[in-house]
Design a protein around this motif. Structure first.
Motif, short mmCIF file in Angstrom:
data_model
loop_
_atom_site.label_atom_id
_atom_site.label_comp_id
_atom_site.label_asym_id
_atom_site.label_seq_id
_atom_site.Cartn_x
_atom_site.Cartn_y
_atom_site.Cartn_z
N VAL A 44 31.94 -15.23 11.61
CA VAL A 44 30.63 -14.60 11.47
C VAL A 44 30.87 -13.23 10.85
O VAL A 44 31.61 -12.42 11.39
N LEU A 74 29.20 -9.71 9.17
CA LEU A 74 28.02 -8.86 9.00
C LEU A 74 27.62 -8.78 7.53
O LEU A 74 26.44 -8.76 7.21
N GLN A 125 28.35 -10.99 5.08
CA GLN A 125 28.09 -12.29 4.46
C GLN A 125 27.41 -13.19 5.48
O GLN A 125 28.03 -14.06 6.08
N GLY A 126 26.12 -12.99 5.66
CA GLY A 126 25.36 -13.76 6.63
C GLY A 126 25.39 -15.26 6.40
O GLY A 126 25.22 -16.04 7.33
N TRP A 127 25.62 -15.66 5.16
CA TRP A 127 25.64 -17.09 4.84
C TRP A 127 26.80 -17.83 5.50
O TRP A 127 26.78 -19.04 5.60
N ASP A 136 27.60 -17.64 8.63
CA ASP A 136 27.22 -17.99 9.99
C ASP A 136 26.73 -19.44 10.07
O ASP A 136 26.17 -19.96 9.10
N ASP A 139 24.65 -22.53 10.38
CA ASP A 139 23.24 -22.87 10.18
C ASP A 139 23.20 -24.37 9.91
O ASP A 139 23.68 -24.82 8.87
#
Length: 138
Positions: free
Chosen positions: A79, A81, A83-85, A87, A89
């Protein structure tokens, strides 16, 4: 580190250990990074929180993907900060086209980190040359 601690609290993650490097990310042969991989291999944690992919490595896309794949083999989710992609999903993880887009974004970020490392190295080299040539004692 403060932001990562706040994220851990917000996500209700228990912090196992904090890994910090004083060495450059240009090589995987860093004491803290090797300790992180050892702990991942021993399955001592399930999520790795990082501020940015360049904190994981600045070796380039191929090495970066290899490190991410190794962490994935050990069941570790990264995870970031920055590169949110990365995480988890389910909409992305279960869609081949969206997964490919994630891989492209990741490749760009890892390549950018390696280029930044090269630029900084060149700036230091040029700076040293200029200082030695333009010393006030000449």
């Amino acid at each position: 580190m403060r932001q990562l601690r706040e994220l851990a609290v917000a996500r209700e993650f228990e912090i196992f250990r904090e890994y910090t490097d004083e060495e450059t990310g240009a090589s995987a042969n860093r004491a803290s990074f090797l300790a992180l991989l050892r702990d991942a291999r021993l399955r001592r944690f399930r999520v790795l929180l990082i501020t940015d992919l360049d904190r994981l490595t600045r070796e380039g896309a191929a090495a970066g993907f290899a490190h991410l794949a190794e962490l994935d083999r050990y069941g570790v989710r990264v995870v970031s900060l920055g590169q949110g992609w990365l995480d988890y999903d389910p909409r992305i993880d279960e869609d081949p086209e969206l997964r490919e887009m994630r891989n492209i974004q990741t490749a760009v970020a890892l390549t950018w980190a390696a280029l930044e490392r090269q630029n900084r190295s060149e700036e230091r080299r040029v700076g040293k040359e200029c200082r030695s040539r333009w010393s006030p004692y000449h």
